[in-house]
Every structure is written in structure tokens, then in C-alpha cells.
Write an enzyme that holds these catalytic residues in place. Structure first.
Site, PDB file in Angstrom:
ATOM      1  N   HIS B  49      52.290 -94.107  -6.940  1.00 13.83           N
ATOM      2  CA  HIS B  49      52.973 -92.857  -7.254  1.00 13.83           C
ATOM      3  C   HIS B  49      53.265 -92.047  -5.998  1.00 13.83           C
ATOM      4  CE1 HIS B  49      52.558 -93.067 -11.650  1.00 13.83           C
ATOM      5  NE2 HIS B  49      51.452 -93.750 -11.373  1.00 13.83           N
ATOM      6  N   CYS B 437      56.358-119.609 -19.485  1.00 14.37           N
ATOM      7  CA  CYS B 437      55.696-120.426 -20.516  1.00 14.37           C
ATOM      8  C   CYS B 437      54.279-119.930 -20.772  1.00 14.37           C
ATOM      9  CB  CYS B 437      55.721-121.919 -20.171  1.00 14.37           C
ATOM     10  SG  CYS B 437      54.251-122.575 -19.361  1.00 14.37           S
TER      11      CYS B 437
END
Lengths: 122, 479, 430
Positions: B49, B437
Site C-alpha cells: 500500500h 490446472c
């Protein structure tokens, strides 16, 4: 007494929905099958249902710990679980080749269990 | 007796451990999970941040800007992925401009550099996929993204190289204060130390209150659900897109991750159980709905996984950092919620300084500040790949095809300091199984490699903690 | 290294394509296989039911694979195992394949043509958005199949299966025979995605209930699956509150669809169908990048391996033909020009897609097999193929099901007379 029984034929991937009409337990009509195998399947299913069983057995000294196997012909459907139980005790030595008999006369059916893959020795 | 015991091997505990390892001290980190980075640190937004969110004067405000500044140098030193991609706080209603201005002023007061308020069209010129509904945005060019796993793991590895001991799979059951020291009781035995540092995340209130002898802290766990999308939509946006609160409530973010995926979330729901990391149908659909406001089209069909993180919110709202009054030698790093990941480097430095002063510890001349990460076959050039395989052929054997992770990387992850012992441990260190996957193809192979390298049977290999073994036995066991 | 033809994948598609290409005269070819043996996923499909079309007998997966592996060996087709193709790009007329293995390191092959035969992968839990915890014990059916059939290990004792795809049905029987308790198979759709005979012989034979229009709404268990909650869904496939049943179990298997693995095709810039996820190909199985062919499950997901072999053989022959033409003209002449004149095939009213997607009548044989799938169950329906007002073909079908691939044969004579660029529509007329 007339009775109608429905089956999904498992003889080929088509999976025909086959209906057998029975009069007092005797087959009088078979419909829905696209080929003679459907009629044969249903007839057998009503008198002597049979299945091919595929499973695995242990391998010692191989590149893989197990080898795939099948009953060389179909065996009574009710014997499927017993067949796998008999295979539990089987261990074969690598190398194993496709077609090798790993267990003869499984469940007294007269059918052998054969390897369906190759496992090389290490 | 040890000098320091750190409770918790999350990003905060590992940062403190690494900073303290600069000193001549005997340090032990106790972690109840089977790996570092298993609690709050493993499931969050991965955002560095800028520092405009926190109220000026709070620890959060001070440490955020500091942590943000330190991140870049630290990423260089410890070789973990970090990118200063900049962030935008999107404002969807004219009435929101006031709040946007307040955020801007707050950022300036906190010392955030480069802040500017942009008009909607300018925002879309900068970030073409941003929604047409955006009227303005606060742009913070210092905002960034980081891999929370590799940040934590890099600090743990570096701490270990510098002598810190890690005791994993160990749950602290009690803490007793004895003359000038503490006895930490665990399910594996007990340890004594002059200093205990409480970095126990959602459980930090329990340890603090136990030593304090009264209820001083109260952590209210908050859970947040996320959706992670495929790399093929990872470049939909380049900035981290926050939202000003709307009629739908608190906003969610849409951001690229440092590994190239797209991430959306989190929800924010208070929960009684700090270990409740289940996702919910409502939560996931809520994230979809809210995140869809920020961009023209959220590619929800590209979701490859979802997850829930739990944050340690202390009821008074700020971090609790430093020595506990009346209990010399007990230090807190509690209530570390957002922007805790950003602050971690600063929290580590702050607390390590305080503890070193308390123990009058000397700096080690031989402290090794650098750590080299696992070579990443997916990212390096053809020539580098060639060289890596020539040095170690295992780097030529691809195990995870979606993320292109090789056996060499996995073996490296297992044998490093504080190495991977679980499938999740391998996954966080190498990304094997993180792709589209979701480990369908590679998990049996990773299980096999873990078993081989650790010298155990595959049946003992776990996803993470005890009880999470993959295999339950041999075929025909049950017949 | 240079090659006339590189085949990516040594499963059923790659093997059949290689055999056909070799028989058609391609000398300089190479199969690249990522696994440590040829045969692909067939090696773990130890059940029977393969090969009725191709060999007129019923074989297991490994036996079926072995037939092709033997043919490849007899034809002395070279292959490399444990080799991953990590990149694929076009450089002028060359198709550059970057491959990597422990044995050979990383290297590039400049190929004149390539057959894509990488197969498919299973849809994962994340892609299905199933809520709940993320413990151990959740596997795709294929992952469980590998543990059981290759490693001889059980991934669980008490099992719930979500999705009635064929691998899920097959694994219901396999897990039961090997000693696990399979409690039920839940299927989101009102119909099964698998073959009817697999429901009969894998579920009915073992009294495993198939719950149509049901899905998993919660997974409990922090470390290992402890229970799975299943609820009925409405016509919009949304769970109906109050219909939840919790099944205590330690394993959830997922059999919810297969997705062609086209990451490499994407790198090369091959245009993909949004419906199949596979490359858009013409009558020669050639993709949008000339000299690059596709077949098998990387092209579209098949129900039977026999059709994979048939399709891949055709693709292999076409690759050989392409190489012959290339050597005769010394450059790739005219694909683009003829592509513009190609007939475009499209599915509608229940027909989801067709393979191929385009046909150049001047390139086709006397007949062309068109494969497609339908999007729902149909009874006593007619498949109609038309170009504008002209009906080319009309075929009656007793049953059409999404789990089964359909095929029709178009005649060159019918297609030649159509104006260039015509659209041929496949649809269900009831």
C-alpha cells in the site's frame, strides 16, 4: 404374466436402450437394439449376466509397483468383487508383458486373468 | 535459556526474526503450522500500500509509508518478486469526490509521495479497461504488488542462514513469566527465553492477555474471500484498482498479481473462528458483483481458484507494537491487519531495535543480508535455462506444465533452509500447482519428489498440516 | 536441429498421426512426449471398451496404446520421452519448437510442419467455484485415476463424485472394486455427461446413485475432507435452499469436463474456437497457421479414442501431403487465397460446433467426416445440414446426447457446386 424389462446395452459405446418382453419369465420380444449384440446382451443379462473385470496386481522389481490386468473373458457378474479379492494375494515379478497370465481360473470360472500392460524390470 | 522466542512464523514474525538475526542472539521462532506463511500471511491481496488509508499519527500510517519505502531495497536484497505498479482509488459518484480529497489529504499528511487526483477520462487513458462509470480517482504511483509467500519465505530463509532456529508444527499451549524470563510451553515440550515476541496473528490476544493477566487485547478475526483469475487475463489492468465505498458497501480491489494473474477481492466479514478459511457461495458472488464495478468486463470465466484469508483486527483499530507495560521482556506485534504486509519490513526493524536495546545485544559482523531465490525457469532466458540445466539436469525436467516448474526448482525448495516439506510448501516456493490446472497433473509427481527427497513414504506427504495426507493406503486394502 | 514434421504429444493422437504420416512417406519426423512412456492418458485408463471401431475387439487403454506403439516401432518412428515443449513460434516458413528435457537440455527444432496433439486437461475445483474449505482429498477424477492405476495407491476411502463425465463414472467403479465406498455421483445438468453404458456398468452394477440436477454447495474439513454437502439445483442450475444433504466422506472427485490444452497453440497465434477451446481447422486439420495441424483432444474433446485415432490419422496424412506440396512448389502456395473461398461450417439450434470449421472443396477428398456435439438431450430428432435454402443432408437420430460425439459425412460433389465462401449450417430440426 407379461413383464417388460429395460437395459442399457454395454457391448459397445452406443449404449442402446434395449427392452425385453417376458411372458412367464420367457423372452418373447427384444426391441431397441441396433445390432444382434444387443439381443445377446439382454438374453445373457436375464439368464447369466457377465462382466469383464479390470484391476491391478502388485509387481515386484518393476519400474512400476503395479500392473494392470483383466479377465481374459467375461466372468459371472456376481463374482466381480471375489475376483478382485483373489487378485489381492497375487504378486508377479517384473518383467511383465501384455497377455501374461497373472492368475489362472479366477473364482473357478475357467477364465484367466491376464496382464494388459508392460512393466519392465529395474 | 534462549535470548528470544518469537511466537508465529508469519510475515511479521519472520521479519522480526530476520532483523534480530543481525545481532548476537539465540533466537527461536515457534510456528504451529507445518510451514512459515500459513496464516494471515498466505491469503491476502499481496498489495504494497502507498499509505493514504490510515489516519495520520497512527502506527499504521507511520509504518505503512516506511514499509513501502523499504520494500524495494528489501526485494533486491532478498530476491523476491515486487513491482511498483501504482494504485488507483476509483470514485464512481460525484458525491464521492469529497472522500477522495480526504484520502488525498490524509496521504499527504502521512508523507505519501506523488499522489494526484485524476479525472475519469485521464484514468481511462492510463488504464483503458477501467469502467465508464468512474468519475475520478486517486492515483498513488508508489503503490505496489508483492508475492506475500516469497516475501515471508525469503525473510525466514535469510533469518535461518543467520542463525535463527525455526520450530514448526509446534503449538504454544501456555506462557509463564518467571524471574526475568519466560517459559513457553508447547505441545512438544517447553522453552525458556529472556524475551518473548508475540507475533501470533489472530491468536495474539490470547498470549498477550495470558501474560498480562487480564483482557487487554481483543482480536476480532475478519475473513475476506478472493477470486484468482488465469494469467491470460493478468494484463487486463496494470494498476491496483481500489474502490471508494459505494451503495453496495465497502469496495473490493482488482489487481494484477506479481506473478501475472488477476486477483479480485476481498469481502470483509467478522467471524468468531480465526481458523475459518472456508469460502462461501455468497462471498464469492459478492466479490464478483463488486469487482465488476471497477472494470468494463470482469473475466469471471477465467477464475482458476478462490480462497479465504483471515485478518487479525484488534478492536481498537491500530497495530499494537512494542514492550508490554509491567512485563519486561514481553513484546507485542499484534493486531497486524492491512496494511500489515506492507509494514512488515518496518515492524521488523522497529521491534528488533527495541528488543536489541532491551537485551543490550551487539550486532554481528558476519550478518549475511543477501538471499538468492530459487531460479525461476519460467522467467529466465533461453541461455540461462541452458546453463541451469547444464549445471543440474533436474532443471530440464518439467513437473508443473502450467507454470513451467522443473524438478530442479522443487528439489531446491525442499533442501533450502526452512525448506518445503509439504505440497503447499513446494507450491508457495516454486508455484508448482498454482496454474490453471490447479495441480491436477503435477501433484502426484510433487508428492513423489517430496517423498524421495525427504526419505519417507508417499503416504506421509501432506498438503499442509498433519491430517492433510493425500493417500489413504494401497489398493485393495479395504477388501 | 531441423525436422520435416514434429508431432507434439505421444498419446493416441500423436501416435496415430505419426504412423499415418510415416506411411504417407514422411521420413524426417519426431514425436515429443512429456511423459516417460508413449501412450498418453491411455496408460492410466486400464478399463476395457477401447478399440471396437479400430481393431474390432474390445481392449483396455494400455493395450490399445500398445497397438499403436508397436506400429510406431515397426515404422522406426523416432521419439523423445520426458520432453516438454515449452515454446512454439513461427519464423518465416519455419515452425520453431523449443523443447526441454533432463537428458537433452533445452534445444530448438526448426520444423517445416507440426502436428499439435497435446490432449486436454480436467476442469479444476477453482474453475467450478465450489465454496468451502480447501483441504486435502479433493482430486480431479484423472488425478485419482493416476494414483490408483499407476501407483497402486488409494487417494481416499469414502468418496463423493461431482460430475458424471466418463472418467468420473469409470473411477466410481475402479474405486469401488479397489475397496473404497462411493456414495453417489452428483451431476449439475439434468443429463449425464458420460456414455450411457458407463452409467449402466459403472454405477448401476454397483448400486451407486446418480443424482441428476444436483451439485456440491459446501466442503467441510480443514485438513482433509470431512463431508460434502449436495443440493438439488433449479432450471437455472442454482441450488435450491432446503434440499441440502451432507455426505460424510474423505474424498471428493471432480469429473466436470475436459478442456483442450492449447497454451502452445496460443503462443504460436493459432486462432481458437471459443466453444471447443481447440484450434479452428479446415478439412485438412490444418490450423490458421499454415503447416500446423491439430488432432485429438487438443482439437476438441472426444468421447471415444477410436475417433481420435481416425482423426489423427487423417491429420498425419494431411501433414504428409502438405510436405509433399511444399517440396514441389518450394513454398507454401495459396493457402490464404483458398482460405477465403472456403466454405464456413456453423452449428446452431442445438449443434454446438463442427470440426472442421471450414472446408476447401478443391482440397477435400470425395467425402469428409464432420464431427460435432449437441448441447442438450434430443429424442427422435433430425440433424439437418443446409447451405442457404438448400438442404444438403438430413439424418434422423433416435437419441442425441451432449456426452456423445456425432458425425456426418459430406460429399465433395455436393460442396463443389456451392458458391465460394458459403455458410453451411448444422442444426437440429425436431
Amino acid at each position: 404374466m407379461t413383464e417388460v424389462k429395460e437395459f442399457t446395452c454395454i457391448r459397445c459405446p452406443l449404449g442402446c436402450n434395449v427392452r425385453a418382453t417376458l411372458e412367464d419369465g420367457k423372452i418373447t420380444e427384444i426391441t431397441g437394439n441396433t445390432c444382434p449384440r444387443g439381443a445377446d446382451y439382454v438374453t445373457k443379462e436375464l439368464t447369466d449376466p457377465r462382466r469383464i473385470v479390470t484391476s491391478l496386481v502388485k509387481v515386484s522389481g518393476g519400474e512400476l509397483p503395479v500392473v494392470s490386468v483383466k479377465t481374459a473373458a467375461d466372468i459371472p457378474k456376481g463374482d466381480m468383487q471375489r475376483c478382485v479379492q483373489e487378485l489381492k494375494a497375487v504378486e508377479v515379478k517384473a518383467p511383465v508383458r501384455i497377455g501374461d497370465v497373472v492368475l489362472a481360473n479366477v473364482c473357478g470360472s475357467g477364465v484367466d486373468v491376464v496382464a494388459t500392460s508392460n512393466v519392465a524390470a529395474v | 535459556m534462549r535470548d528470544v522466542i518469537i511466537l508465529g512464523g508469519g510475515v511479521t514474525g519472520c521479519s522480526i526474526a530476520r532483523e534480530l538475526s543481525r545481532y548476537r542472539l539465540d533466537i527461536l521462532v515457534i510456528e504451529k503450522n507445518s510451514d512459515v506463511c500459513e496464516g494471515t500471511s498466505k491469503a491476502n491481496s499481496g498489495i504494497v500500500h502507498a499509505g493514504y488509508d490510515a489516519h495520520p499519527g497512527t502506527l499504521k500510517a507511520k509504518l505503512n509509508v516506511l514499509g513501502n519505502e523499504k520494500m524495494e531495497a528489501l526485494a533486491g536484497e532478498l530476491d523476491f518478486p515486487f513491482r511498483r505498479n501504482g494504485s488507483l482509488v476509483l470514485c464512481f459518484e460525484e458525491s464521492g469526490r469529497e472522500t477522495l480529497q480526504r484520502l488525498y489529504d490524509q496521504g499527504i499528511a502521512n508523507g505519501v509521495k506523488g499522489l494526484e487526483i485524476l479525472e475519469g477520462d485521464t484514468v481511462r487513458a492510463l488504464e483503458p479497461e477501467v469502467s465508464e462509470d468512474v468519475v475520478a480517482a486517486l492515483h498513488a504511483p508508489t503503490g505496489g504488488i508483492v508475492c506475500p509467500f516469497l516475501l515471508t519465505i525469503a525473510m525466514a530463509e535469510n533469518a535461518a542462514v543467520n542463525g535463527v532456529e525455526f520450530q514448526l508444527n509446534t503449538e504454544v499451549t501456555d506462557i509463564r513469566e518467571t524471574e526475568g524470563a519466560y517459559e513457553v510451553l508447547t505441545d512438544k515440550g517447553s522453552e525458556r527465553a529472556k524475551v518473548v515476541i508475540n507475533a501470533a496473528g489472530v491468536h495474539a490476544d490470547v498470549f498477550h492477555n495470558r501474560v498480562a493477566g487480564r483482557e487487554e487485547l481483543k482480536i476480532i478475526p475478519r475473513k475476506g474471500e478472493y477470486l484468482l483469475m488465469d494469467k491470460n487475463v493478468g494484463t487486463l489492468v496494470s494498476h491496483t484498482l481500489f474502490q471508494l465505498p459505494t451503495k453496495l458497501g465497502k469496495g473490493v480491489l482488482v489487481t494484477p498479481t506479481v506473478h501475472g494473474n488477476l486477483l479480485a477481492g476481498p469481502t470483509a466479514v467478522e467471524i468468531p473462528d480465526g481458523e475459518n478459511t472456508a469460502t462461501t457461495a455468497e462471498g464469492l458472488s459478492d466479490v464478483q458483483k463488486r469487482a465488476a464495478l471497477s472494470v468494463k468486463a470482469l473475466p469471471t470465466r477465467q477464475v482458476i481458484t478462490s480462497f479465504t484469508g483471515v485478518r487479525a483486527h484488534e478492536q481498537k483499530g491500530d497495530f499494537v507494537i512494542g514492550a508490554m507495560e509491567g512485563h519486561p521482556g514481553f513484546f507485542d506485534a499484534a493486531g497486524i491487519e492491512s496494511p500489515g504486509l506492507t509494514c512488515a519490513p518496518a515492524i521488523g526493524e522497529l521491534l528488533a531495535g527495541q528488543v536489541a536495546e532491551y537485551l543490550k545485544a551487539e550486532k554481528k559482523p558476519d550478518f549475511e543480508p543477501r538471499r538468492k531465490g530459487i531460479p525461476n525457469m519460467a522467467l529466465v532466458s533461453y541461455e540461462e535455462r541452458q546453463k541451469l540445466i547444464a549445471d543440474n539436469p533436474l532443471y530440464g525436467n518439467v513437473i508443473c506444465r502450467c507454470e513451467l516448474v522443473t524438478e530442479g526448482e522443487i528439489v531446491d525448495a525442499i533442501h533450502r533452509p526452512v525448506g518445503a516439506t509439504t505440497l503447499d510448501g513446494v507450491k508457495r516456493r516454486t508455484r508448482a500447482g498454482m496454474g490453471r490446472c490447479q495441480s491436477g497433473f503435477c501433484s502426484p509427481k510433487v508428492v513423489e519428489i517430496l517423498a524421495r527427497e525427504l526419505g519417507v513414504d508417499p503416504a506421509q506427504i501432506r498438503k499442509n498440516n498433519p491430517g492433510s495426507e493425500f493417500l489413504t493406503g494401497y489398493i485393495k486394502d479395504g477388501i | 536441429m531441423t525436422k520435416d514434421l514434429v508431432i507434439i504429444g505421444g498419446g493416441p493422437a500423436g501416435l496415430a498421426a505419426a504412423v499415418a504420416a510415416r506411411k504417407a512417406g514422411v521420413q524426417d519426423l519426431l514425436i515429443l512426449e512429456r511423459d516417460n512412456r508413449l501412450g498418453g492418458i491411455l496408460n492410466q485408463c486400464i478399463h476395457n471398451g477401447f478399440g471396437l471401431h479400430t481393431f474390432k475387439e474390445e481392449l483396455t487403454g494400455p493395450e490399445y496404446a500398445e497397438r499403436f506403439i508397436r506400429q510406431a516401432a515397426e515404422l522406426q518412428i523416432p521419439y523423445k520421452l520426458s520432453t516438454m515443449v515449452v515454446d512454439l513460434r513461427a519464423e518465416g516458413p519455419d515452425r520453431v519448437v523449443t523443447a526441454m528435457s533432463r537428458k537433452d537440455g533445452i534445444y530448438e527444432i526448426r520444423a517445416k510442419s507440426v502436428v499439435l496433439a497435446m490432449g486436454c486437461r480436467e476442469r479444476s475445483r477453482g474453475a467450478l467455484n465450489i465454496p468451502g474449505y480447501r483441504p486435502a482429498g479433493i482430486y480431479t477424477a484423472g488425478t485419482a485415476q493416476r494414483y490408483v492405476n499407476i501407483e497402486g495407491r488409494m487417494p481416499g476411502r469414502s468418496v463423493v463424485i461431482l460430475g458424471s463425465g466418463d472418467i468420473g463414472l469409470i473411477m466410481a467403479r475402479r474405486m469401488t472394486l479397489e475397496g473404497a465406498k462411493v456414495q453417489c455421483v452428483a451431476e449439475l445438468q439434468p443429463y449425464s455427461g458420460g456414455l450411457k453404458r458407463n452409467i449402466a456398468q459403472c454405477l448401476n452394477d454397483f448400486d451407486i446413485p446418480l443424482l441428476l440436477s444436483h451439485t456440491v454447495v459446501d466442503i467441510k474439513g480443514k485438513e482433509r475432507v470431512e463431508s460434502v454437502t449436495i443440493a438439488e439445483v433449479d432450471e437455472h442450475l442454482k441450488p435450491i435452499p432446503g434440499t441440502e444433504t451432507e455426505y460424510p466422506c474423505d474424498t471428493l472427485l471432480l469429473s466436470c469436463g475436459l478442456l483442450p490444452e492449447n497454451e502452445l497453440s496460443g503462443k504460436l497465434g493459432v486462432p481458437l474456437s471459443p466453444i471447443t477451446g481447440g484450434p479452428l481447422v479446415n478439412e485438412s486439420f490444418e490450423t490458421g497457421v499454415s503447416g500446423v495441424f491439430a488432432c485429438g483432444n487438443v482439437l476438441h474433446v472426444h468421447d471415444l479414442v477410436d475417433y481420435v485415432s481416425e482423426e489423427a490419422s487423417a491429420a498425419g496424412e494431411q501433414a504428409a501431403k502438405y510436405l509433399t506440396e511444399l517440396s514441389e512448389t518450394s513454398q507454401n502456395a495459396g493457402q490464404d487465397a483458398s482460405a477465403e473461398k472456403a466454405l464456413r461450417l456453423r452449428g446452431q439450434n442445438g449443434v454446438r460446433y463442427t470440426v472442421p470449421a471450414t472446408i476447401r472443396p478443391d482440397h477435400m477428398a470425395d467425402t469428409q467426416v464432420i464431427r460435432f456435439r449437441v448441447g442438450a438431450n434430443f429424442r427422435d430428432a433430425t440433424i439437418r445440414v443446409s447451405a442457404g435454402d438448400q438442404v444438403l443432408l438430413s439424418r434422423k437420430k433416435n437419441v442425441l446426447a451432449p456426452g456423445e460425439m456425432e458425425q456426418l459425412v459430406l460429399k465433395k460433389a455436393d460442396l463443389e457446386q456451392l458458391p465460394a465462401g458459403s455458410e453451411i449450417v448444422f442444426e437440429i430440426a425436431q
